[in-house]
Enzyme design. Structure first.
Site, PDB file in Angstrom:
ATOM      1  CG  ASN A   1      73.335  12.854  61.785  1.00 54.05           C
ATOM      2  OD1 ASN A   1      73.200  11.657  61.993  1.00 54.05           O
ATOM      3  ND2 ASN A   1      73.216  13.373  60.577  1.00 54.05           N
TER       4      ASN A   1
ATOM      5  CG  HIS B   1      61.352   2.254  60.082  1.00 50.49           C
ATOM      6  ND1 HIS B   1      62.323   3.171  59.754  1.00 50.49           N
ATOM      7  CD2 HIS B   1      60.178   2.958  60.079  1.00 50.49           C
ATOM      8  CE1 HIS B   1      61.776   4.367  59.558  1.00 50.49           C
ATOM      9  NE2 HIS B   1      60.484   4.261  59.766  1.00 50.49           N
TER      10      HIS B   1
ATOM     11  CB  SER C   1      68.356   9.887  62.491  1.00 46.11           C
ATOM     12  OG  SER C   1      67.267   9.951  61.584  1.00 46.11           O
ATOM     13  CB  SER C   2      69.346  11.760  57.224  1.00 46.74           C
ATOM     14  OG  SER C   2      68.262  10.873  56.965  1.00 46.74           O
TER      15      SER C   2
ATOM     16  CG  ASP D   1      70.798  -2.640  63.703  1.00 45.10           C
ATOM     17  OD1 ASP D   1      70.277  -2.560  64.827  1.00 45.10           O
ATOM     18  OD2 ASP D   1      71.486  -1.725  63.201  1.00 45.10           O
TER      19      ASP D   1
HETATM   20  P1  NAD Z   1      69.996   7.719  56.978  1.00 45.92           P
HETATM   21  O1  NAD Z   1      70.875   6.807  56.196  1.00 45.92           O
HETATM   22  O2  NAD Z   1      69.007   8.545  56.241  1.00 45.92           O
HETATM   23  O3  NAD Z   1      70.923   8.734  57.814  1.00 45.92           O
HETATM   24  C1  NAD Z   1      71.966   8.305  58.612  1.00 45.92           C
HETATM   25  C2  NAD Z   1      72.651   9.541  59.177  1.00 45.92           C
HETATM   26  O4  NAD Z   1      73.636   9.110  60.105  1.00 45.92           O
HETATM   27  C3  NAD Z   1      73.353  10.392  58.136  1.00 45.92           C
HETATM   28  O5  NAD Z   1      72.902  11.736  58.251  1.00 45.92           O
HETATM   29  C4  NAD Z   1      74.853  10.278  58.481  1.00 45.92           C
HETATM   30  O6  NAD Z   1      75.548  11.488  58.317  1.00 45.92           O
HETATM   31  C5  NAD Z   1      74.803   9.886  59.932  1.00 45.92           C
HETATM   32  N1  NAD Z   1      75.913   9.032  60.364  1.00 45.92           N
HETATM   33  C6  NAD Z   1      76.497   8.001  59.698  1.00 45.92           C
HETATM   34  N2  NAD Z   1      77.424   7.423  60.478  1.00 45.92           N
HETATM   35  C7  NAD Z   1      77.438   8.108  61.646  1.00 45.92           C
HETATM   36  C8  NAD Z   1      78.187   7.987  62.858  1.00 45.92           C
HETATM   37  N3  NAD Z   1      79.133   7.058  63.021  1.00 45.92           N
HETATM   38  N4  NAD Z   1      77.920   8.848  63.874  1.00 45.92           N
HETATM   39  C9  NAD Z   1      76.973   9.839  63.725  1.00 45.92           C
HETATM   40  N5  NAD Z   1      76.261  10.000  62.602  1.00 45.92           N
HETATM   41  C10 NAD Z   1      76.471   9.138  61.595  1.00 45.92           C
HETATM   42  O7  NAD Z   1      69.293   6.840  58.094  1.00 45.92           O
HETATM   43  P2  NAD Z   1      67.980   7.085  58.952  1.00 45.92           P
HETATM   44  O8  NAD Z   1      67.840   8.523  59.308  1.00 45.92           O
HETATM   45  O9  NAD Z   1      67.983   6.062  60.011  1.00 45.92           O
HETATM   46  O10 NAD Z   1      66.746   6.789  57.978  1.00 45.92           O
HETATM   47  C11 NAD Z   1      66.729   5.863  56.950  1.00 45.92           C
HETATM   48  C12 NAD Z   1      66.111   4.503  57.158  1.00 45.92           C
HETATM   49  O11 NAD Z   1      67.189   3.620  57.126  1.00 45.92           O
HETATM   50  C13 NAD Z   1      65.455   4.123  58.426  1.00 45.92           C
HETATM   51  O12 NAD Z   1      64.147   3.879  58.109  1.00 45.92           O
HETATM   52  C14 NAD Z   1      66.085   2.774  58.848  1.00 45.92           C
HETATM   53  O13 NAD Z   1      65.043   1.828  59.046  1.00 45.92           O
HETATM   54  C15 NAD Z   1      66.841   2.362  57.661  1.00 45.92           C
HETATM   55  N6  NAD Z   1      68.141   1.682  57.817  1.00 45.92           N
HETATM   56  C16 NAD Z   1      68.437   0.984  58.951  1.00 45.92           C
HETATM   57  C17 NAD Z   1      69.684   0.388  59.075  1.00 45.92           C
HETATM   58  C18 NAD Z   1      69.969  -0.399  60.322  1.00 45.92           C
HETATM   59  O14 NAD Z   1      69.073  -1.008  60.898  1.00 45.92           O
HETATM   60  N7  NAD Z   1      71.224  -0.391  60.795  1.00 45.92           N
HETATM   61  C19 NAD Z   1      70.642   0.522  58.070  1.00 45.92           C
HETATM   62  C20 NAD Z   1      70.292   1.248  56.905  1.00 45.92           C
HETATM   63  C21 NAD Z   1      69.034   1.835  56.809  1.00 45.92           C
END
Ligand code: NAD
Length: 248
Positions: free
Chosen positions: A218, A119, A193-194, A102
């Site tokens: 997280n 990514h 991150s998950s 983003d």
């Molecule tokens: P994920 O969705 O798998 O995990 C996100 C994690 O963040 C979750 O475990 C959740 O509990 C936690 N979370 C949510 N809000 C939070 C907050 N305010 N504070 C702390 N923790 C919080 O995402 P990931 O691990 O990044 O992996 C998935 C893929 O998603 C990545 O490859 C990424 O490229 C892509 N993605 C990116 C965006 C972006 O650029 N903003 C958005 C959606 C997905």
């Protein structure tokens, strides 16, 4: 948070590793939380194979992009992005490795050369034929004007955002740099991150094996919590804000 601020104060080579959770407070849904992207779209449809393989695959990709990209375009950095940029300005952070696409770390003031994007980046695109570069806004203007599947105006080639799709090869240079810097870290802090998407999720393992202190910030559990030295089950913005304030 006090402990984390102390760790940043003492670290010589701190690395932050971010995921979608760092941007939810900016209004961009993550993938796996309820109401996240996977509740609304089928990730199986939006693959590299479908995008490259057929016009129908690309049409579907851009249909989804028309709904999802404006959210990214309208988003602004939140306290977590600003806190991470502030840590860098104060000399407390060496690198930010991100899975996000983003551009919000850069928008918050982190120098682009200090952000390792595993990514890719959704705000830019290029022609797979001649390599011509486009801004994503430019492409969405073509979509708004009626194009269903954008083509390169110069060569007619396939135009693709600089994001890494499911099934697409990871960017070799970014991966190599991320691995090197994860191994060099004395403090490695995961934020939002998950830790289930590989190979990105192997970075904390590299860091831990090489002797770094591992911290996970997280909202929900991750498969690495048991191996972490400190786990903060709290919002990213709140934690980074508190850490920067305590460093003062
Ligand atoms: P994920 O969705 O798998 O995990 C996100 C994690 O963040 C979750 O475990 C959740 O509990 C936690 N979370 C949510 N809000 C939070 C907050 N305010 N504070 C702390 N923790 C919080 O995402 P990931 O691990 O990044 O992996 C998935 C893929 O998603 C990545 O490859 C990424 O490229 C892509 N993605 C990116 C965006 C972006 O650029 N903003 C958005 C959606 C997905």
């Amino acid at each position: 948070m006090e402990r984390l601020a102390g760790l940043f104060a003492r670290a010589c080579h701190a690395v932050v590793f971010t995921g979608a959770g760092v941007s939810t407070e900016s209004g961009i849904p993550d993938f796996r939380s309820p109401g996240g992207v996977w509740d609304r779209y089928d990730p199986g449809e939006l693959t590299w194979q479908n995008f490259i393989g057929s016009v129908a695959g690309r049409r579907r990709y851009w249909e989804v992009g028309r709904a999802t990209y404006p959210v990214i375009r309208g988003a602004r950095p939140n306290a977590a992005h600003r806190g991470i940029a502030e840590l860098y300005r104060r000399g407390r952070l060496a690198w930010c490795i991100t899975q996000n696409i983003d551009n919000l770390h850069q928008d918050a003031g982190l120098p682009p050369e200090r952000v390792i994007e595993l990514h890719g980046n959704a705000t830019r695109a290029r022609c797979l034929g001649c390599g011509a570069a486009f801004s994503r806004d430019e492409i969405h203007a073509w979509l708004d004007a009626g194009a269903e599947v954008p083509q390169c105006p110069a060569c007619g080639g396939i135009v693709k955002p600089l994001t890494v799709l499911f099934g697409e090869a990871m960017p070799a240079e970014a991966m190599a740099l991320a691995e090197r810097e994860s191994c060099a870290a004395d403090l490695f802090v995961v934020v939002g991150s998950s830790l289930v998407v590989y190979p990105a999720a192997s970075m904390p393992l590299h860091a831990k094996r090489a002797g770094a202190t591992l911290v996970i910030v997280n909202l929900t559990e991750t498969p690495f919590d048991a191996r972490a030295d400190l786990v903060l089950r709290a919002r990213a913005g709140e934690v980074l804000d508190a850490v920067v304030t305590r460093l003062e």
